[in-house]
Motif scaffolding. Structure first.
Motif, PDB file in Angstrom:
ATOM      1  N   ARG A 183      26.465  49.599  -7.477  1.00 45.10           N
ATOM      2  CA  ARG A 183      25.632  48.914  -8.479  1.00 45.10           C
ATOM      3  C   ARG A 183      24.202  49.437  -8.458  1.00 45.10           C
ATOM      4  NH1 ARG A 183      28.190  44.128  -6.442  1.00 45.10           N
ATOM      5  NH2 ARG A 183      29.874  43.440  -7.803  1.00 45.10           N
ATOM      6  N   VAL A 232      30.419  46.326 -13.729  1.00 46.95           N
ATOM      7  CA  VAL A 232      29.542  47.485 -13.532  1.00 46.95           C
ATOM      8  C   VAL A 232      29.666  48.530 -14.635  1.00 46.95           C
ATOM      9  CG1 VAL A 232      31.065  49.030 -12.198  1.00 46.95           C
ATOM     10  CG2 VAL A 232      28.610  48.932 -11.667  1.00 46.95           C
ATOM     11  N   ARG A 267      27.863  47.043  -3.690  1.00 44.65           N
ATOM     12  CA  ARG A 267      26.410  46.874  -3.864  1.00 44.65           C
ATOM     13  C   ARG A 267      25.716  48.222  -4.017  1.00 44.65           C
ATOM     14  NH1 ARG A 267      26.907  42.573  -0.107  1.00 44.65           N
ATOM     15  NH2 ARG A 267      26.372  43.962   1.621  1.00 44.65           N
ATOM     16  N   LYS A 304      24.007  52.640 -10.302  1.00 47.27           N
ATOM     17  CA  LYS A 304      24.000  52.382 -11.752  1.00 47.27           C
ATOM     18  C   LYS A 304      22.594  52.019 -12.213  1.00 47.27           C
ATOM     19  CE  LYS A 304      25.657  49.002 -15.156  1.00 47.27           C
ATOM     20  NZ  LYS A 304      25.897  49.924 -16.284  1.00 47.27           N
ATOM     21  N   ASP A 305      21.932  51.174 -11.446  1.00 49.41           N
ATOM     22  CA  ASP A 305      20.579  50.757 -11.805  1.00 49.41           C
ATOM     23  C   ASP A 305      19.601  51.930 -11.779  1.00 49.41           C
ATOM     24  OD1 ASP A 305      21.497  48.179 -12.089  1.00 49.41           O
ATOM     25  OD2 ASP A 305      20.865  47.542 -10.084  1.00 49.41           O
TER      26      ASP A 305
END
Length: 254
Positions: free
Chosen positions: A192, A214, A189, A195-196
Motif C-alpha cells: 500500500r 489497493v 502495508r 502505491k501511495d
C-alpha cells in the motif's frame, strides 16, 4: 500515460497452450491486480513479462518501445534493457541464504555496475539499500541472514531487493500466499505504501479484499485469456461473465 502494452501473448508448454492471446494495457502509476483460479494463466503471464519464460508469440511494449517480440516458429527479439523494465517479487521470497539482508539487496546492482563507466560505487549502492530497508521497516535487520527473519520480513526484503534496480513496473506473484494472516498484514502495508508513492504494479493475488482495496483495476483470467476487467467496484460489485460470477461465488463459500 501508457507504460505497458501486451499484444496477443501466447505461451505453450508442449501441446498445452497456457496463454491463448492475452492483450493488456497498463497506465503509469496504476496498480493492476490479476485474479483467477489456479491454472488460468496468471503466473505464466507474469513469468513471460519478466522473461523467466519466453512467450511463443506476441509483443511486450514498455514506454512505447518494443522490448519483446515473438512470432510462431521464429526466434524472439529481446531488447538489451528488457529485463530492467520489470522487477519480480516471488511467492517464496528466493533470497540468497548465504548473504546478509544488505548483501541480498546490493548484489544485483553491484554486478550491473561492475565494468560500467560511471557506474555506482559500492558506497552509493549501500546507501540506496539502507534507504530501502528503512522504507520497508527493516533497517535494524541489515546484517541479519534470511534464516533469522520471519516470513513477512523475508518478503519485505524481497520487495526492497526488487526495488534496488528501479524497475519501471514492479510485479508480485502471490506475495502473501506463503504467510499466515498476521505476517500477511505487514507485507500488504508495504505494498500500500508503494502505491501511495506512485509505483506502477501488477499483483497476482488470491487476496480478494486486498485486490479490492489497493487496485485501480482488476483483471480476471480464466483458461488462458482475460475473461473480464474493470475497476474493483465493477469486478466485485457487478461482474458480467458467468465464469467471474462462479469464481466469486466459490470464494464466498470457502
Amino acid at each position: 500515460m501508457k507504460i505497458l502494452e501486451i499484444k496477443n501473448l501466447r505461451k505453450r508448454f508442449g501441446d498445452t497452450e497456457v496463454l491463448k492471446g492475452v492483450d493488456l494495457v497498463l497506465q503509469k502509476g496504476e496498480v493492476l491486480s490479476v485474479i483467477g483460479s489456479s491454472g488460468g494463466g496468471k503466473t505464466t503471464l507474469l513469468r513471460c513479462m519478466n522473461f523467466l519464460e519466453r512467450a511463443n508469440c506476441g509483443e511486450i511494449i514498455v514506454n512505447g518501445k518494443t522490448v519483446y517480440s515473438a512470432k510462431e516458429g521464429e526466434k524472439p527479439e529481446i531488447s538489451p534493457e528488457a529485463q530492467l523494465s520489470f522487477g519480480l517479487v516471488f511467492q517464496q521470497f528466493n533470497l540468497f541464504p548465504q548473504y546478509s539482508v544488505i548483501e541480498n539487496l546490493m548484489l544485483a546492482p553491484k554486478l550491473r555496475s561492475k565494468g560500467v563507466a560511471g557506474g555506482e560505487s559500492a558506497g552509493e549502492i549501500r546507501a540506496r539499500a539502507e534507504d530501502l530497508l528503512l522504507r520497508v521497516g527493516l533497517e535494524k535487520k541489515a546484517n541479519d541472514y534470511p534464516c533469522q527473519l520471519s516470513g513477512g520480513q523475508q518478503q519485505r526484503v524481497a520487495i526492497a531487493r526488487a526495488l534496488m534496480l528501479a524497475p519501471e513496473i514492479l510485479c508480485f506473484d502471490e506475495p502473501t500466499s506463503a504467510l499466515d494472516p498476521e505476517l500477511t498484514s505487514e507485507v500488504l502495508r508495504v505494498i500500500r505504501s508503494l502505491k501511495d508513492s506512485g509505483h506502477t504494479m501488477i499483483i497476482v493475488t488470491h487476496e480478494m479484499e486486498f485486490a479490492r482495496r489497493v487496485s485501480d483495476r482488476v483483471v480476471f483470467m480464466a483458461d488462458g485469456v482475460i475473461e473480464e476487467e474493470g475497476t474493483p467496484d465493477e469486478i466485485f460489485g457487478n461482474p458480467k461473465s458467468d465464469k467471474m460470477k462462479a469464481f466469486l461465488s466459490a470464494g464466498a463459500e470457502e
